[in-house]
Design a protein around this motif. Structure first.
Motif, short mmCIF file in Angstrom:
data_model
loop_
_atom_site.label_atom_id
_atom_site.label_comp_id
_atom_site.label_asym_id
_atom_site.label_seq_id
_atom_site.Cartn_x
_atom_site.Cartn_y
_atom_site.Cartn_z
N SER A 28 54.66 41.11 44.96
CA SER A 28 55.55 40.75 43.91
C SER A 28 55.13 39.55 43.29
CB SER A 28 57.27 40.25 44.63
OG SER A 28 56.87 39.36 45.46
N THR A 29 54.27 38.67 43.71
CA THR A 29 53.99 37.63 43.01
C THR A 29 52.56 37.82 42.50
OG1 THR A 29 52.75 36.73 45.10
CG2 THR A 29 54.99 35.99 44.71
N GLY A 30 52.03 38.84 42.78
CA GLY A 30 50.57 39.14 42.13
C GLY A 30 49.46 38.67 43.20
N ALA A 31 48.56 39.69 43.51
CA ALA A 31 47.72 39.53 44.62
C ALA A 31 46.82 38.23 44.22
CB ALA A 31 46.65 40.56 44.67
N ILE A 32 46.19 37.37 45.06
CA ILE A 32 45.51 36.36 45.08
C ILE A 32 43.78 36.80 45.60
CG2 ILE A 32 45.04 34.09 45.57
CD1 ILE A 32 48.00 33.59 45.92
N ASN A 33 43.08 35.91 44.91
CA ASN A 33 41.74 36.15 45.13
C ASN A 33 41.00 37.49 44.70
OD1 ASN A 33 41.71 33.48 46.04
ND2 ASN A 33 42.36 34.17 48.31
N ASN A 34 41.46 38.09 43.73
CA ASN A 34 41.11 39.40 43.40
C ASN A 34 40.18 39.62 42.20
OD1 ASN A 34 43.47 39.08 41.95
ND2 ASN A 34 43.91 41.38 42.16
N PHE A 35 39.63 38.41 41.74
CA PHE A 35 38.97 38.63 40.28
C PHE A 35 37.57 38.33 40.46
CE2 PHE A 35 43.50 38.23 39.17
CZ PHE A 35 43.77 39.33 38.16
N LYS A 36 36.79 38.44 39.45
CA LYS A 36 35.43 37.96 39.59
C LYS A 36 34.77 38.21 38.04
CE LYS A 36 33.28 42.57 40.05
NZ LYS A 36 32.25 43.42 40.85
N LEU A 37 33.84 37.38 37.81
CA LEU A 37 32.94 37.52 36.81
C LEU A 37 31.99 38.61 36.79
CD1 LEU A 37 32.35 33.85 35.37
CD2 LEU A 37 34.08 35.52 34.33
N ALA A 38 32.06 39.54 35.70
CA ALA A 38 31.21 40.65 35.55
C ALA A 38 30.35 40.74 34.37
CB ALA A 38 31.75 41.85 36.03
N ILE A 39 28.98 41.11 34.55
CA ILE A 39 28.39 41.24 33.16
C ILE A 39 28.85 42.85 32.81
CG2 ILE A 39 26.07 41.76 32.07
CD1 ILE A 39 25.00 40.10 34.20
N VAL A 40 29.41 42.76 31.45
CA VAL A 40 29.72 43.99 30.76
C VAL A 40 29.00 44.25 29.57
CG1 VAL A 40 32.06 43.53 31.72
CG2 VAL A 40 31.61 42.62 29.44
N ASP A 41 28.17 43.53 29.09
CA ASP A 41 27.38 43.87 27.88
C ASP A 41 26.22 42.93 27.86
OD1 ASP A 41 26.49 45.15 25.63
OD2 ASP A 41 28.15 44.68 24.47
N SER A 42 25.13 43.25 26.94
CA SER A 42 24.18 42.27 26.76
C SER A 42 23.69 42.40 25.25
CB SER A 42 22.95 42.34 27.65
OG SER A 42 22.45 43.66 27.64
N ILE A 43 22.89 41.42 24.61
CA ILE A 43 22.26 41.66 23.48
C ILE A 43 20.97 41.19 23.63
CG2 ILE A 43 24.36 41.41 22.18
CD1 ILE A 43 23.41 38.81 21.04
N GLN A 44 19.77 41.34 22.84
CA GLN A 44 18.55 41.02 22.75
C GLN A 44 18.26 40.83 21.33
OE1 GLN A 44 16.19 44.59 24.35
NE2 GLN A 44 16.08 43.44 26.38
N VAL A 45 17.57 39.53 21.18
CA VAL A 45 17.28 38.81 20.11
C VAL A 45 15.84 38.59 19.84
CG1 VAL A 45 17.79 36.81 18.71
CG2 VAL A 45 19.43 37.38 20.22
N LYS A 393 27.25 39.08 28.22
CA LYS A 393 28.63 38.94 27.92
C LYS A 393 29.09 39.22 29.54
CE LYS A 393 30.11 40.61 24.09
NZ LYS A 393 30.30 41.61 23.05
N LEU A 394 30.04 38.35 29.75
CA LEU A 394 30.77 38.59 31.06
C LEU A 394 32.19 38.50 30.64
CD1 LEU A 394 28.31 36.33 31.71
CD2 LEU A 394 28.93 36.62 33.98
N LYS A 395 32.96 39.24 31.73
CA LYS A 395 34.43 39.25 31.43
C LYS A 395 35.02 38.91 32.74
CE LYS A 395 36.72 40.84 27.88
NZ LYS A 395 38.06 40.41 27.52
N VAL A 396 36.27 38.50 32.79
CA VAL A 396 36.90 38.25 33.95
C VAL A 396 37.63 39.94 34.41
CG1 VAL A 396 39.09 37.30 35.36
CG2 VAL A 396 37.61 35.72 33.77
N VAL A 397 37.41 40.33 35.61
CA VAL A 397 37.75 41.57 35.84
C VAL A 397 38.21 41.54 37.46
CG1 VAL A 397 35.89 42.85 34.61
CG2 VAL A 397 35.16 42.46 37.02
N THR A 398 38.85 42.79 37.86
CA THR A 398 39.38 43.00 39.31
C THR A 398 38.37 43.06 40.09
OG1 THR A 398 41.59 43.88 38.16
CG2 THR A 398 41.12 43.89 40.59
N ASP A 399 38.17 42.45 41.28
CA ASP A 399 37.16 42.67 42.26
C ASP A 399 37.56 43.70 43.21
OD1 ASP A 399 35.02 42.44 43.87
OD2 ASP A 399 35.27 40.13 44.36
#
Length: 399
Positions: A28-45, A393-399
């Motif tokens: 009911s309050t939302g699960a805790i400790n269930n997120f992470k930073l994940a690489i979702v894309d990249s670019i090359q210069v 590029k990273l996003k906060v995603v569900t772990d």
């Protein structure tokens, strides 16, 4: 025996009901400790440079502003990393900002660039619009390649600018330094109405307004000396989120007023706090004494309703004694032991169990308005010079 068995059965039922209740409460309050930073894309210069600093991503277009030194150069890249425009000026060129470009930002329908105590705005062809210069003398360190210039505002666009130190005309050896301290400046280039010549740099207190004094409970008002106070910050939706590199509190203020609307202690897993030196000459001598490796906040970000804190925990002297201080690789050894971590925070509560930054990442750089955190690729294990400069590029995603 039957009574004993019944008691065990009854106790088991109580524990089962309690566990189910806890699960319902978490749901009911939302699960805790269930997120992470994940690489979702990249670019090359494809730019030949030892290092390229990414300082801003433009809203709407996704274009990227990147900087390098030697000679001071600014690039506008498309979202895939292709160079669209290049700005390169020698240090003595009045159209530039000096011998190095410290920071930059997409500003209004153009670009703003910051040099050593200099600030200019340009159109997208890098033709000068406004030339500004802080009215006070430099009091801190100079940082090159950081996003220390951030646009905010709705109709009237302004700039949050950190030139390396506060507008204080005294030394950190004196308590007045801390009593008069401010984090950064609010700069409104639109206050400059007339078109000045390229060599005229306007400078007055009205253009550079100080913001962000220490709060009354700040350790920096304890009567101790702190020689290298460094704020780390992000700006989203006219809200400033910041902390100090060697402190443990996260602050939030409204821009441009500077009104504080939130602060809380960061729930670190471990953070070796630095409590300063004695005020005056005695404190200078203290710097040569063996000490702990203090914790350090590297970056803070505001993305998708989360507060992100990137940091090193630090190490106690007792922890460092097991390493050979005479080793030529001692810095790398300690850095590997005291590795980079991050926290994902919501309402001051930690929402991640994985603390170590993702593999392949050397450093987190900036966040954009699309909820991405941009990062530099780790090249420490690569022997040859890479063909391209890679950003993740990273996003906060569900772990």
């Amino acid at each position: 025996m039957k009574i004993w068995a019944k008691n065990i059965t009854f106790l088991s039922l109580i524990l089962l009901v309690s566990a189910c209740g806890n699960q319902k409460n978490q749901a009911s309050t939302g699960a805790i400790n269930n997120f992470k930073l994940a690489i979702v894309d990249s670019i090359q210069v494809d730019i030949f440079a030892n290092y390229l600093s990414l300082v801003d991503v433009q809203d709407g277009t996704g274009n990227i502003l990147a900087l390098r030194n030697g000679p001071p150069t600014a690039y506008i890249l498309d979202p895939k990393g292709k160079v669209i425009r290049k700005f390169e000026r020698p240090g003595d060129d009045p159209r530039g900002v000096g011998n190095s470009i410290h920071s930059g930002e997409f500003y209004e329908d153009g670009v703003a660039l910051m040099g050593q105590m200099r600030l200019k705005t340009y159109d997208m062809e890098f033709k000068v619009r406004k030339s500004l210069k802080p009215h006070y003398s430099p009091t801190g360190m100079f940082f090159s390649g950081y996003n220390h210039l951030i646009e905010f505002g709705n109709e009237n666009k302004q700039l949050f600018a950190f030139f390396g130190g506060p507008q204080v005309n005294t030394s950190p050896l004196k308590k007045e330094f801390y009593e008069q301290y401010n984090i950064a400046d609010i700069v409104d280039p639109n206050l400059v109405i007339s078109n000045e010549s390229l060599t005229t740099e306007l400078s007055n207190a009205e253009l550079f307004k100080p913001i962000g004094e220490f709060t009354q409970d700040s350790k920096y008002l304890s009567g101790r000396a702190f020689y290298f106070i460094t704020p780390v910050f992000d700006v989203k939706d006219n809200d400033l989120i910041y902390a100090f590199k060697d402190d443990t509190t996260l602050y939030k203020r409204q821009l441009p007023s500077g009104e504080m609307f939130e602060q809380y202690k960061i729930p670190f897993d471990k953070f070796i706090n630095f409590n300063g030196y004695a005020m005056g000459p005695a404190g200078i001598a203290e710097q040569d004494k063996p000490s702990d490796r203090s914790g350090r906040i590297l970056k803070v970000f505001s993305v998708d309703g989360f507060d992100i804190v990137n940091y090193h925990s630090g190490m106690k002297m007792s922890e460092m004694q097991k390493f050979d201080k005479t080793s030529p690789d001692i810095r790398q050894i300690l850095a590997k032991e005291d590795y980079q971590k991050y926290l994902i925070l919501k309402d001051g509560q930690r929402m991640n169990t994985r603390l170590r930054i993702p593999e392949k990442i050397a450093s987190l750089i900036i966040s954009d308005d699309q909820g991405y955190i941009w990062a530099q690729k780790d090249l420490s294990d690569i022997d040859e010079e890479p063909e391209f400069i890679t950003f993740y590029k990273l996003k906060v995603v569900t772990d």
